[in-house]
Design a protein around this motif. Sequence first.
Motif, PDB file in Angstrom:
ATOM      1  N   GLU A   1     -22.620  22.254 -15.023  1.00 18.62           N
ATOM      2  CA  GLU A   1     -22.490  21.355 -15.583  1.00 18.62           C
ATOM      3  C   GLU A   1     -23.477  20.908 -16.647  1.00 18.62           C
ATOM      4  N   ARG A   2     -22.747  20.632 -17.940  1.00 22.96           N
ATOM      5  CA  ARG A   2     -23.691  20.549 -19.248  1.00 22.96           C
ATOM      6  C   ARG A   2     -23.445  19.292 -19.867  1.00 22.96           C
ATOM      7  N   PRO A   3     -24.201  18.241 -20.142  1.00 20.78           N
ATOM      8  CA  PRO A   3     -24.393  17.367 -21.074  1.00 20.78           C
ATOM      9  C   PRO A   3     -23.014  17.388 -22.279  1.00 20.78           C
ATOM     10  N   GLY A   4     -22.857  16.915 -22.556  1.00 26.59           N
ATOM     11  CA  GLY A   4     -21.496  17.564 -23.734  1.00 26.59           C
ATOM     12  C   GLY A   4     -19.545  16.933 -23.715  1.00 26.59           C
ATOM     13  N   ARG A   5     -19.477  17.934 -24.588  1.00 25.46           N
ATOM     14  CA  ARG A   5     -17.561  17.418 -24.252  1.00 25.46           C
ATOM     15  C   ARG A   5     -17.277  18.836 -23.676  1.00 25.46           C
ATOM     16  N   LEU A   6     -16.054  18.536 -23.893  1.00 28.01           N
ATOM     17  CA  LEU A   6     -14.449  20.029 -23.127  1.00 28.01           C
ATOM     18  C   LEU A   6     -14.381  20.229 -24.777  1.00 28.01           C
ATOM     19  N   GLY A   7     -14.403  21.705 -25.519  1.00 32.88           N
ATOM     20  CA  GLY A   7     -13.911  22.043 -26.687  1.00 32.88           C
ATOM     21  C   GLY A   7     -12.985  22.038 -26.996  1.00 32.88           C
ATOM     22  N   THR A   8     -12.296  21.184 -27.525  1.00 29.17           N
ATOM     23  CA  THR A   8     -10.156  21.501 -28.193  1.00 29.17           C
ATOM     24  C   THR A   8     -10.164  22.217 -29.805  1.00 29.17           C
ATOM     25  N   PHE A   9      -8.872  22.779 -28.917  1.00 29.59           N
ATOM     26  CA  PHE A   9      -8.499  23.062 -30.728  1.00 29.59           C
ATOM     27  C   PHE A   9      -6.921  23.207 -30.561  1.00 29.59           C
ATOM     28  N   TYR A  10      -6.234  22.825 -32.101  1.00 30.26           N
ATOM     29  CA  TYR A  10      -5.110  22.321 -32.027  1.00 30.26           C
ATOM     30  C   TYR A  10      -4.332  24.187 -32.403  1.00 30.26           C
ATOM     31  N   LEU A  11      -3.543  23.611 -32.106  1.00 32.85           N
ATOM     32  CA  LEU A  11      -2.464  25.413 -32.706  1.00 32.85           C
ATOM     33  C   LEU A  11      -1.289  25.266 -33.186  1.00 32.85           C
ATOM     34  N   GLU A  12      -0.761  25.631 -33.779  1.00 34.77           N
ATOM     35  CA  GLU A  12       0.491  25.519 -34.471  1.00 34.77           C
ATOM     36  C   GLU A  12       0.991  27.577 -35.151  1.00 34.77           C
ATOM     37  N   ASP A  13       1.940  27.446 -33.634  1.00 38.10           N
ATOM     38  CA  ASP A  13       2.265  28.812 -33.121  1.00 38.10           C
ATOM     39  C   ASP A  13       3.860  28.924 -34.429  1.00 38.10           C
ATOM     40  N   HIS A  14       3.699  29.796 -35.950  1.00 34.05           N
ATOM     41  CA  HIS A  14       4.072  29.948 -37.118  1.00 34.05           C
ATOM     42  C   HIS A  14       4.454  31.737 -36.782  1.00 34.05           C
ATOM     43  N   HIS A  15       5.672  31.953 -37.491  1.00 38.22           N
ATOM     44  CA  HIS A  15       6.153  33.017 -37.572  1.00 38.22           C
ATOM     45  C   HIS A  15       6.451  33.573 -39.821  1.00 38.22           C
ATOM     46  N   PRO A  16       6.403  34.938 -39.930  1.00 38.66           N
ATOM     47  CA  PRO A  16       5.793  35.145 -40.678  1.00 38.66           C
ATOM     48  C   PRO A  16       6.746  34.614 -41.594  1.00 38.66           C
ATOM     49  N   PRO A  17       6.506  34.469 -42.982  1.00 36.72           N
ATOM     50  CA  PRO A  17       5.100  34.324 -43.176  1.00 36.72           C
ATOM     51  C   PRO A  17       4.503  33.521 -43.556  1.00 36.72           C
ATOM     52  N   ARG A  18       4.699  32.815 -42.734  1.00 34.50           N
ATOM     53  CA  ARG A  18       4.040  31.234 -43.079  1.00 34.50           C
ATOM     54  C   ARG A  18       3.138  31.676 -41.360  1.00 34.50           C
ATOM     55  N   PRO A  19       1.737  31.904 -41.922  1.00 35.53           N
ATOM     56  CA  PRO A  19       0.275  32.456 -40.775  1.00 35.53           C
ATOM     57  C   PRO A  19       0.277  30.851 -39.882  1.00 35.53           C
TER      58      PRO A  19
END
Length: 315
Positions: free
Chosen positions: A85-103
């Motif tokens: 346990e350490r001070p700070g926050r939980l890392g987060t990321f947003y994910l867009e899930d596409h199919h080719p040709p859109r990455p």
Amino acid sequence: MSGAAPGGVLTFGEGLMKLALPPAQRLEELGNLRAECAGSELNVAAALRTLGRPAAWVSGLPGGPLGDWVRAHVRALDVQDLSLERPGRLGTFYLEDHHPPRPSRAVYDREGTAFQALTAADLNGSWLGGRSALHVSGISLALGPGPRALALALVGAARERGAVVSFDVNHRRLLLPDHAAADTYGPAAQRADLTFVAERDAELFGGAEGLRALNPQAQIIVTRGARGSETHLPGGEVITQDAFPTAGPGRVGRGDAFAGGYLHAYLDGGSPREALRFAAACAALKTTLPGDQLRASEAELRAVQAGSETDEPRR
């Protein structure tokens, strides 16, 4: 492979909250989000556990409900939680899930996290007690001087104990510019017994030949997506493996399942050819599953390797 009790593996890396959009939706049209617990090294530990190998995970987590949420997920995976346990926050990321040709697209929110508060002074020698291997990735090396120092201290401690060191370059261009990659990842690659690298990222070192110059003794495992994978052995032999046909929603975490499968087979006494084929089967089955972690039995993986699985239902 050996029938003896499998030796355990320690992994080190950040735990994250992944906020996934519905398939094909863009952040500019943000609506519903699905929260999932993520993290490359945790995914590797989960793959090892589903294959029956003891696995533990070291990280830094915040106190409070979000840290508790990650810890509950780790316990549900049957992975030993050694997080601090350490001070700070939980890392987060947003994910867009596409199919080719859109990455597909990830948007990170990883500054000021509890994981970034870790330093080499946090090293605990007991973490490696009874472990056969350590797995770390370039993500931890890219997240700041504290995690980088602790990751390299763990690598040094593992070498001193005679444990296998597994290193996945796992370059994230949103965390580290290409020009800094070789210097950042090089100290781990120099000391690894197994180095995993995507073909596109091997060029950061001058290809597999550049990685070989860094470490003459390592097995260098290069993943090539739909074109399969290859292992470069210290003597110069290159073993190749085709990708198994697969489809499904689980592209995220596929490389972690591959690395976990290869490490499991390697520790179980498999030849490089056997380990590469087993890893390819792990990646294929992971692709069929939603979420970030592999869930499969060794029997299912053997069936994929044998070509005995079809898309017909079992009745």
